[in-house]
Write a protein that holds these residues in place. Structure first.
Motif, PDB file in Angstrom:
ATOM      1  N   ALA A  32     -12.380  -6.043   9.678  1.00 55.46           N
ATOM      2  CA  ALA A  32     -11.674  -6.590  10.658  1.00 55.46           C
ATOM      3  C   ALA A  32     -10.565  -7.525   9.699  1.00 55.46           C
ATOM      4  O   ALA A  32      -9.671  -7.672  10.329  1.00 55.46           O
ATOM      5  CB  ALA A  32     -12.701  -7.561  11.418  1.00 55.46           C
ATOM      6  N   ILE A  33     -10.990  -8.303   8.820  1.00 59.03           N
ATOM      7  CA  ILE A  33      -9.993  -9.258   8.146  1.00 59.03           C
ATOM      8  C   ILE A  33      -9.113  -8.111   7.438  1.00 59.03           C
ATOM      9  O   ILE A  33      -7.826  -8.741   7.505  1.00 59.03           O
ATOM     10  CB  ILE A  33     -10.816 -10.182   6.944  1.00 59.03           C
ATOM     11  CG1 ILE A  33     -11.861 -10.946   7.485  1.00 59.03           C
ATOM     12  CG2 ILE A  33      -9.899 -10.630   6.086  1.00 59.03           C
ATOM     13  CD1 ILE A  33     -12.672 -11.544   6.530  1.00 59.03           C
ATOM     14  N   ALA A  34      -9.408  -7.001   7.003  1.00 61.90           N
ATOM     15  CA  ALA A  34      -8.406  -6.265   6.254  1.00 61.90           C
ATOM     16  C   ALA A  34      -7.241  -5.637   7.640  1.00 61.90           C
ATOM     17  O   ALA A  34      -6.224  -5.722   7.067  1.00 61.90           O
ATOM     18  CB  ALA A  34      -9.082  -5.070   5.754  1.00 61.90           C
ATOM     19  N   ARG A  35      -7.879  -5.331   8.549  1.00 56.11           N
ATOM     20  CA  ARG A  35      -6.886  -4.988   9.585  1.00 56.11           C
ATOM     21  C   ARG A  35      -5.997  -6.142  10.138  1.00 56.11           C
ATOM     22  O   ARG A  35      -4.928  -5.837  10.725  1.00 56.11           O
ATOM     23  CB  ARG A  35      -7.702  -4.516  10.765  1.00 56.11           C
ATOM     24  CG  ARG A  35      -8.126  -3.082  10.675  1.00 56.11           C
ATOM     25  CD  ARG A  35      -8.536  -2.341  11.863  1.00 56.11           C
ATOM     26  NE  ARG A  35      -9.800  -3.502  12.752  1.00 56.11           N
ATOM     27  CZ  ARG A  35     -10.941  -3.223  12.454  1.00 56.11           C
ATOM     28  NH1 ARG A  35     -11.688  -2.340  11.781  1.00 56.11           N
ATOM     29  NH2 ARG A  35     -11.874  -4.257  13.274  1.00 56.11           N
ATOM     30  N   SER A  36      -6.456  -7.476   9.978  1.00 50.08           N
ATOM     31  CA  SER A  36      -5.713  -8.367  10.440  1.00 50.08           C
ATOM     32  C   SER A  36      -4.750  -8.937   9.439  1.00 50.08           C
ATOM     33  O   SER A  36      -3.797  -9.779   9.844  1.00 50.08           O
ATOM     34  CB  SER A  36      -6.665  -9.792  10.930  1.00 50.08           C
ATOM     35  OG  SER A  36      -7.281 -10.012   9.874  1.00 50.08           O
ATOM     36  N   GLN A  37      -4.751  -8.695   8.071  1.00 54.17           N
ATOM     37  CA  GLN A  37      -3.790  -9.073   7.089  1.00 54.17           C
ATOM     38  C   GLN A  37      -2.489  -8.414   7.225  1.00 54.17           C
ATOM     39  O   GLN A  37      -2.563  -7.172   7.767  1.00 54.17           O
ATOM     40  CB  GLN A  37      -4.380  -8.629   5.801  1.00 54.17           C
ATOM     41  CG  GLN A  37      -5.619  -9.304   5.537  1.00 54.17           C
ATOM     42  CD  GLN A  37      -5.313 -10.882   5.227  1.00 54.17           C
ATOM     43  OE1 GLN A  37      -4.258 -11.324   4.904  1.00 54.17           O
ATOM     44  NE2 GLN A  37      -6.263 -11.597   5.488  1.00 54.17           N
ATOM     45  N   PRO A  38      -1.358  -9.053   7.032  1.00 51.68           N
ATOM     46  CA  PRO A  38       0.013  -8.380   7.287  1.00 51.68           C
ATOM     47  C   PRO A  38       0.136  -7.395   6.094  1.00 51.68           C
ATOM     48  O   PRO A  38      -0.303  -7.563   5.122  1.00 51.68           O
ATOM     49  CB  PRO A  38       0.828  -9.587   7.022  1.00 51.68           C
ATOM     50  CG  PRO A  38       0.187 -10.607   6.529  1.00 51.68           C
ATOM     51  CD  PRO A  38      -1.214 -10.448   6.850  1.00 51.68           C
ATOM     52  N   ARG A  39       0.879  -6.252   6.248  1.00 48.07           N
ATOM     53  CA  ARG A  39       0.987  -5.307   5.296  1.00 48.07           C
ATOM     54  C   ARG A  39       2.094  -5.883   4.475  1.00 48.07           C
ATOM     55  O   ARG A  39       2.689  -6.623   4.515  1.00 48.07           O
ATOM     56  CB  ARG A  39       1.571  -3.868   6.160  1.00 48.07           C
ATOM     57  CG  ARG A  39       0.443  -3.721   7.041  1.00 48.07           C
ATOM     58  CD  ARG A  39       0.654  -2.354   7.536  1.00 48.07           C
ATOM     59  NE  ARG A  39      -0.507  -2.277   8.653  1.00 48.07           N
ATOM     60  CZ  ARG A  39      -0.652  -0.811   9.242  1.00 48.07           C
ATOM     61  NH1 ARG A  39       0.078   0.014   8.896  1.00 48.07           N
ATOM     62  NH2 ARG A  39      -1.556  -1.015  10.286  1.00 48.07           N
ATOM     63  N   GLU A  40       2.265  -5.111   3.283  1.00 49.38           N
ATOM     64  CA  GLU A  40       3.002  -5.171   2.124  1.00 49.38           C
ATOM     65  C   GLU A  40       4.358  -5.218   2.695  1.00 49.38           C
ATOM     66  O   GLU A  40       4.864  -3.892   3.472  1.00 49.38           O
ATOM     67  CB  GLU A  40       2.846  -4.317   1.090  1.00 49.38           C
ATOM     68  CG  GLU A  40       1.587  -4.438   0.254  1.00 49.38           C
ATOM     69  CD  GLU A  40       1.909  -5.764  -0.650  1.00 49.38           C
ATOM     70  OE1 GLU A  40       2.692  -6.104  -1.078  1.00 49.38           O
ATOM     71  OE2 GLU A  40       0.766  -6.495  -0.512  1.00 49.38           O
ATOM     72  N   GLY A  41       5.288  -6.024   2.316  1.00 46.71           N
ATOM     73  CA  GLY A  41       6.583  -5.668   2.746  1.00 46.71           C
ATOM     74  C   GLY A  41       7.135  -6.417   3.978  1.00 46.71           C
ATOM     75  O   GLY A  41       8.137  -6.257   4.643  1.00 46.71           O
ATOM     76  N   SER A  42       6.105  -6.740   4.871  1.00 44.04           N
ATOM     77  CA  SER A  42       6.181  -7.251   6.173  1.00 44.04           C
ATOM     78  C   SER A  42       6.487  -8.592   6.099  1.00 44.04           C
ATOM     79  O   SER A  42       6.399  -9.337   5.251  1.00 44.04           O
ATOM     80  CB  SER A  42       4.812  -6.905   7.025  1.00 44.04           C
ATOM     81  OG  SER A  42       4.019  -7.827   6.811  1.00 44.04           O
ATOM     82  N   VAL A  43       7.502  -9.140   7.079  1.00 41.84           N
ATOM     83  CA  VAL A  43       7.915 -10.436   7.136  1.00 41.84           C
ATOM     84  C   VAL A  43       6.555 -11.465   7.706  1.00 41.84           C
ATOM     85  O   VAL A  43       5.812 -11.032   8.807  1.00 41.84           O
ATOM     86  CB  VAL A  43       9.013 -10.935   8.163  1.00 41.84           C
ATOM     87  CG1 VAL A  43       9.121 -12.287   8.113  1.00 41.84           C
ATOM     88  CG2 VAL A  43       9.948 -10.268   7.635  1.00 41.84           C
ATOM     89  N   GLY A  44       5.965 -12.421   6.862  1.00 46.08           N
ATOM     90  CA  GLY A  44       4.652 -12.888   7.264  1.00 46.08           C
ATOM     91  C   GLY A  44       4.674 -14.388   6.705  1.00 46.08           C
ATOM     92  O   GLY A  44       5.749 -14.838   6.176  1.00 46.08           O
ATOM     93  N   PRO A  45       3.423 -15.000   6.376  1.00 48.39           N
ATOM     94  CA  PRO A  45       3.323 -16.351   5.871  1.00 48.39           C
ATOM     95  C   PRO A  45       3.827 -16.361   4.453  1.00 48.39           C
ATOM     96  O   PRO A  45       4.136 -15.292   3.939  1.00 48.39           O
ATOM     97  CB  PRO A  45       1.915 -16.574   6.050  1.00 48.39           C
ATOM     98  CG  PRO A  45       1.545 -15.524   6.807  1.00 48.39           C
ATOM     99  CD  PRO A  45       2.309 -14.401   7.076  1.00 48.39           C
TER     100      PRO A  45
END
Length: 191
Positions: A32-45
């Motif tokens: 569940a934690i892995a699914r909630s993490q932003p993907r590489e290259g996406s705009v995020g924290p």
């Protein structure tokens, strides 16, 4: 992918298996934690926040947290004991005057130039009622203060409340007693 779990209650629909909290296994929590993490290259924290290892989420405790009062200190204990002792001295010192209320009121009338107090059959009963009322209020205040001090709560205000209650009981009983005295009524009507 949601997995459903059978509900224990008969006739109930199956419910989805929780992904977080105490019912999810450690593997399910990691997924569940892995699914909630932003993907590489996406705009995020911030990148530094992304580089930090993910902590295992803990189910929040939804039980309300009771407000705990500030613990009573040594000063509160000293003030409480001092006020209770002062109340006890007042109670013991005044008991003699209240138990001989006819003579006490006669002396007070003479000092203020009100004339002579005429004791009634109820005068000794009022004196006893005042002493008993004050004693009961002091005992209640002392017991309540002890319980509050034993549990570590502030209690200085309990003897103050007892003093106010004692004053009110005494004034009301005196008022009832003096309302029927002719010398007092004549003095009040002249003023």
């Amino acid at each position: 992918m949601q997995v459903t779990v059978p509900n224990d209650a008969p006739g109930q629909e199956p419910r989805p298996r929780p992904e977080y909290g105490e019912y999810a296994s450690p593997e399910e929590q990691e997924q569940a934690i892995a699914r909630s993490q932003p993907r590489e290259g996406s705009v995020g924290p911030d990148r530094q926040a992304q580089a930090m290892p993910a902590a295992t989420p803990v189910a929040p405790d939804h039980a309300p947290v009771p407000a705990t009062p500030a613990p009573a200190g040594v000063g509160d204990r000293m003030v409480t004991v001092f006020l209770l002792a002062l109340g006890l001295v007042y109670l013991i010192g005044g008991a003699g005057g209240y138990l001989a209320l006819g003579k006490t009121l006669d002396t007070v009338y003479a000092q203020f130039g009100l004339g002579d107090y005429t004791p009634t059959a109820a005068t000794p009963a009022f004196g006893i009622a005042i002493v008993v009322g004050q004693a009961v209020i002091w005992i209640v205040a002392a017991a309540w203060s002890y319980r509050r001090l034993s549990s570590g709560r502030r209690s200085w205000w309990v003897p103050v409340l007892g003093a106010v209650a004692t004053f009110l009981v005494t004034v009301v009983l005196f008022g009832v007693l003096l309302a029927g005295d002719p010398a007092f009524l004549a003095y009040v009507s002249e003023a």
